[in-house]
Motif scaffolding. Structure first.
Motif, PDB file in Angstrom:
ATOM      1  N   LYS A 382       0.815  -1.221   0.000  1.00 49.36           N
ATOM      2  CA  LYS A 382       0.000   0.000   0.000  1.00 49.36           C
ATOM      3  C   LYS A 382       0.846   1.268   0.000  1.00 49.36           C
ATOM      4  CE  LYS A 382      -4.671  -0.696   1.089  1.00 49.36           C
ATOM      5  NZ  LYS A 382      -5.821  -0.904   1.902  1.00 49.36           N
ATOM      6  N   ASP A 387       1.319   5.840  -7.103  1.00 49.67           N
ATOM      7  CA  ASP A 387       0.674   6.320  -8.328  1.00 49.67           C
ATOM      8  C   ASP A 387      -0.244   5.276  -8.961  1.00 49.67           C
ATOM      9  OD1 ASP A 387       2.639   4.584  -8.937  1.00 49.67           O
ATOM     10  OD2 ASP A 387       3.331   5.628 -10.745  1.00 49.67           O
ATOM     11  N   ALA A 391      -9.823   5.764  -9.932  1.00 47.50           N
ATOM     12  CA  ALA A 391     -10.328   6.746  -8.973  1.00 47.50           C
ATOM     13  C   ALA A 391      -9.983   6.323  -7.556  1.00 47.50           C
ATOM     14  CB  ALA A 391     -11.836   6.838  -9.128  1.00 47.50           C
ATOM     15  N   ALA A 392      -9.781   7.336  -6.699  1.00 46.57           N
ATOM     16  CA  ALA A 392      -9.372   7.046  -5.323  1.00 46.57           C
ATOM     17  C   ALA A 392     -10.422   6.195  -4.599  1.00 46.57           C
ATOM     18  CB  ALA A 392      -9.121   8.334  -4.578  1.00 46.57           C
ATOM     19  N   ASP A 393     -11.714   6.328  -5.004  1.00 44.59           N
ATOM     20  CA  ASP A 393     -12.737   5.542  -4.299  1.00 44.59           C
ATOM     21  C   ASP A 393     -12.912   4.141  -4.895  1.00 44.59           C
ATOM     22  OD1 ASP A 393     -13.859   6.342  -6.655  1.00 44.59           O
ATOM     23  OD2 ASP A 393     -15.781   6.972  -5.768  1.00 44.59           O
ATOM     24  N   GLU A 394     -12.127   3.833  -5.928  1.00 47.11           N
ATOM     25  CA  GLU A 394     -12.183   2.490  -6.500  1.00 47.11           C
ATOM     26  C   GLU A 394     -11.448   1.554  -5.541  1.00 47.11           C
ATOM     27  OE1 GLU A 394     -11.296   0.470 -10.866  1.00 47.11           O
ATOM     28  OE2 GLU A 394     -10.374   2.361 -10.367  1.00 47.11           O
ATOM     29  N   TYR A 396      -8.971  -0.751  -3.682  1.00 45.15           N
ATOM     30  CA  TYR A 396      -7.510  -0.759  -3.823  1.00 45.15           C
ATOM     31  C   TYR A 396      -7.024  -1.889  -4.738  1.00 45.15           C
ATOM     32  CZ  TYR A 396      -2.636  -1.445  -2.501  1.00 45.15           C
ATOM     33  OH  TYR A 396      -1.281  -1.621  -2.528  1.00 45.15           O
ATOM     34  N   ARG A 399      -7.221  -1.179  -8.453  1.00 45.26           N
ATOM     35  CA  ARG A 399      -6.188  -0.232  -8.881  1.00 45.26           C
ATOM     36  C   ARG A 399      -4.832  -0.934  -8.900  1.00 45.26           C
ATOM     37  NH1 ARG A 399      -6.453   4.179  -4.776  1.00 45.26           N
ATOM     38  NH2 ARG A 399      -5.297   5.415  -6.270  1.00 45.26           N
ATOM     39  N   LYS A 425     -14.649  -3.232   0.543  1.00 46.73           N
ATOM     40  CA  LYS A 425     -13.537  -2.482   1.145  1.00 46.73           C
ATOM     41  C   LYS A 425     -12.759  -3.322   2.163  1.00 46.73           C
ATOM     42  CE  LYS A 425     -13.060   1.710  -0.486  1.00 46.73           C
ATOM     43  NZ  LYS A 425     -11.838   1.884  -1.253  1.00 46.73           N
TER      44      LYS A 425
END
Ligand code: IK2
Length: 458
Positions: A382, A387, A391-394, A396, A399, A425
């Motif tokens: 983490k 980078d 999206a930040a709310d996708e 982890y 991403r 989450k």
């Protein structure tokens, strides 16, 4: 869109012109406008996203080593390939329709092969239905049994289609998670340490519960449910008069001496269980898309109604090849020459290879006791990945996987797709690797991981 509305109005209004009641005509016209505005059908609302479409596309775009989707990148066994070749080049009648509910030699061998394992005398015409893969089996089961407002208990993590299939049938999914319990040294070592909380599971059963979906060995975790765990589920299903849809497509893939147990073989469960299998998973031939459902006639007759009004019957040649493959296996079962004996042994070696390699870069695999998947904890990365795309709310893990495909040339699947939205989450620090891959693919994976390790050390 507007042209669409107009065209639909004319089409639907046309046959109504001769009707007496103007009210009925205007109601129909009104419906027409509303329907056109409401494209698509309500049952599709909220289920248009499919993770497989997204991640398969991504893996192709980046020409990465594919440990994502669950298909072998090697040939099925010779006897299965020969059976398929025979089916396509031999009896010309195999080019034609066969019996609606299954090619007779296939329903016959499935009945005798699985009847023995389940401890039941199976009637090929009443207790077996051949479907378009296990996907087709699941869809037929949900459509045939789940009604508007029915609750369906789904154990998390779950093969992702259970949720949309419940919703499409009008049902309401109720989720209950397998919870990881740390081992003594604080590490989560194996799929066996992910367990149901008996009280929590019991609390999910209500008067509206119609069915529970079980998947053992489980995709993506590789958990093989123990007899005691199955007895817990079976007891609750019987107490609350609930059906069990048991997805056992990985039943042959069990490791380390673990045993697959079909819940239908437990006392009192045959009458309320549908057991689902897949030739694609059994014979490493996922493209054949031959699956089946086994169950009591009292339930199967409703599934036959769905089947005869949807696909009607499945391609004949694939069924013929699967029939021959099972006939061959019936003769070899329990012997070293049996594919169903050899395949799990080979996959256990692959599993151990992938575990060692992932550990070398600091990923923390959870050792699966079955299936051909494993999940690995990536939470240690983490802080090292500032980078990540998306999206930040996708979640982890999504991403992380996108980043890994692009930057490390390795494809995996984010584990959050195997969870209901509210629970994503909590489990988005895991990614899933598929190890039903040939030696060359595993070597290519090793190279990528070694490069990654070198970067981390530099
Ligand atoms: N049930 C489970 C548990 C499955 O895993 C699958 C196949 N999934 O494989 C894709 C993946 O997870 O990468 C099915 C049912 C569907 O089986 P079939 O291919 O026979 O339709």
């Amino acid at each position: 869109m507007l042209r669409n509305v107009a065209a639909t109005s004319v089409l639907l209004a046309g046959p109504l012109r001769g009707r007496k009641a103007g009210a009925s005509l205007s109601r129909c016209l009104h419906q027409t406008v509303t329907m056109a505005k409401r494209l698509p059908a309500r049952r599709l609302q909220g289920i248009d996203y499919n993770p497989w479409v997204e991640f398969v596309k991504l893996s192709k775009e980046h020409d990465a080593v594919n440990l994502g989707q669950g298909f072998p990148d090697f040939s099925p066994p010779d006897f299965a390939v020969e059976a398929f070749q025979q089916a396509t080049g031999g009896d010309f009648m195999l080019n034609q329709y066969t019996m609606a509910f299954g090619y007779p030699p296939l329903t016959k061998i499935l009945a005798s092969f699985f009847g023995r394992l389940l401890g039941q005398e199976l009637d090929p015409l009443k207790n077996v239905l051949v479907t378009v893969g296990a996907y087709g089996a699941l869809f037929t089961a949900f459509q045939g049994l789940v009604d508007e407002g029915d609750e369906v208990i789904i154990i998390e993590p779950f093969f992702d289609c259970y949720e949309p299939m419940t919703l499409m049938a009008g049902g309401c999914p109720v989720f209950v998670p397998l919870k990881p319990s740390p081992t003594q040294d604080g590490e989560l070592d194996s799929s066996g340490s992910w367990r149901l909380d008996p009280a929590e599971l019991a609390s999910k059963f209500t008067s509206r519960t119609k069915a529970l979906v079980l998947n053992t060995p489980n995709n993506p975790l590789g958990k093989v449910f123990s007899k005691a765990e199955l007895e817990l589920v079976a007891g609750l299903c019987q107490q609350h008069d609930v059906l069990c849809i048991s997805d056992e497509v990985y039943q042959w893939l069990v490791f380390d001496g673990h045993q697959h147990i079909s819940i239908a073989s437990l006392p009192g469960m045959w009458e309320r269980t549908l057991t689902i299998g897949s030739a694609g998973k059994t014979f490493s031939a996922t493209g054949w898309k031959v699956g089946w459902i086994l169950g009591p006639d009292t339930i199967m007759k409703h599934l036959r109604t769905v089947h005869q009004n949807s696909v009607y019957h499945c391609p004949t040649q694939g069924q013929a090849a699967v029939a021959k493959s099972f006939e061959r296996e019936q003769l070899h079962l329990g012997q070293p020459s049996s594919y169903l004996e050899q395949f799990p042994k080979a996959m256990q070696l692959n599993r151990d290879h992938v575990i060692r390699s992932l550990q070398s870069v600091g990923l923390k695999p959870v050792t699966p006791h079955g299936s051909y998947f494993l999940i690995a904890d990536v939470s240690d990365f983490k802080l090292k990945m500032p980078d990540l795309p998306g999206a930040a709310d996708e979640p982890y893990d999504r991403r992380f996987v996108k980043w890994m495909i692009k930057n490390k040339g390795l494809v995996a699947i984010p584990v959050s797709i195997f969870y209901s939205r509210p629970h994503q989450k909590d489990f988005d620090h895991y990614i899933r690797f598929c190890f039903v891959k040939e030696e060359a693919t595993l070597r290519a994976m090793d190279e990528k991981l070694q490069e990654w390790r070198a970067e981390l050390e530099s």
